[in-house]
Design a protein around this motif. Structure first.
Motif, short mmCIF file in Angstrom:
data_model
loop_
_atom_site.label_atom_id
_atom_site.label_comp_id
_atom_site.label_asym_id
_atom_site.label_seq_id
_atom_site.Cartn_x
_atom_site.Cartn_y
_atom_site.Cartn_z
N VAL A 1 68.65 35.88 28.51
CA VAL A 1 68.88 36.20 27.11
C VAL A 1 67.63 35.87 26.30
O VAL A 1 67.28 34.72 26.14
N SER B 1 65.92 35.57 22.83
CA SER B 1 66.49 35.30 21.50
C SER B 1 66.34 36.48 20.55
O SER B 1 67.23 36.73 19.74
N GLN C 1 66.39 39.69 21.38
CA GLN C 1 67.41 40.66 21.80
C GLN C 1 68.80 40.21 21.33
O GLN C 1 69.60 41.02 20.89
N GLU C 2 69.07 38.93 21.49
CA GLU C 2 70.37 38.40 21.07
C GLU C 2 70.54 38.56 19.55
O GLU C 2 71.61 38.94 19.08
N TRP D 1 71.31 42.21 18.85
CA TRP D 1 72.71 42.50 19.18
C TRP D 1 73.63 42.00 18.08
O TRP D 1 74.51 42.72 17.61
N VAL E 1 72.86 47.19 23.56
CA VAL E 1 72.01 46.00 23.45
C VAL E 1 72.65 44.81 24.17
O VAL E 1 71.97 44.04 24.85
N GLN F 1 72.04 45.10 27.88
CA GLN F 1 70.66 44.77 28.20
C GLN F 1 70.41 43.27 28.08
O GLN F 1 69.65 42.69 28.86
N THR F 2 71.03 42.65 27.10
CA THR F 2 70.78 41.24 26.81
C THR F 2 71.56 40.29 27.71
O THR F 2 71.01 39.33 28.24
#
Length: 84
Positions: free
Chosen positions: A37, A39, A41-42, A45, A74, A77-78
């Protein structure tokens, strides 16, 4: 599950049932693999998901669908394909 609910609100029952079944299969797993993960990307999302939820709560279901789809993309992916 949230996306399935949104699909039901827009009379897309078949798609909703497919998403609900997928969510049920994922939750039934005892061990859920978690991808790495990042951060950023998170955060992306979370922002997209919260916007979709806000539109849903405002009754703007058709506007929320593209954002819900993007949030799902997302999230996969994450967090990984099978993360609840």
């Amino acid at each position: 599950e949230n996306y399935a609910s949104l699909l039901r609100k827009t009379n897309r029952a078949a798609e909703a049932a497919e998403m609900e079944a997928r969510a049920k299969r994922i939750r039934a797993r005892k061990e859920v693999p978690v991808g790495s993960v990042a951060s950023a990307q998170e955060a992306l999302w979370k922002a997209v998901m919260l916007r979709a939820v806000a539109l849903y709560q405002q009754g703007k279901h058709r506007e929320a669908i593209p954002l819900a789809k993007e949030a799902l993309k997302v999230a996969k992916q994450t967090f990984g394909q099978n993360h609840p």
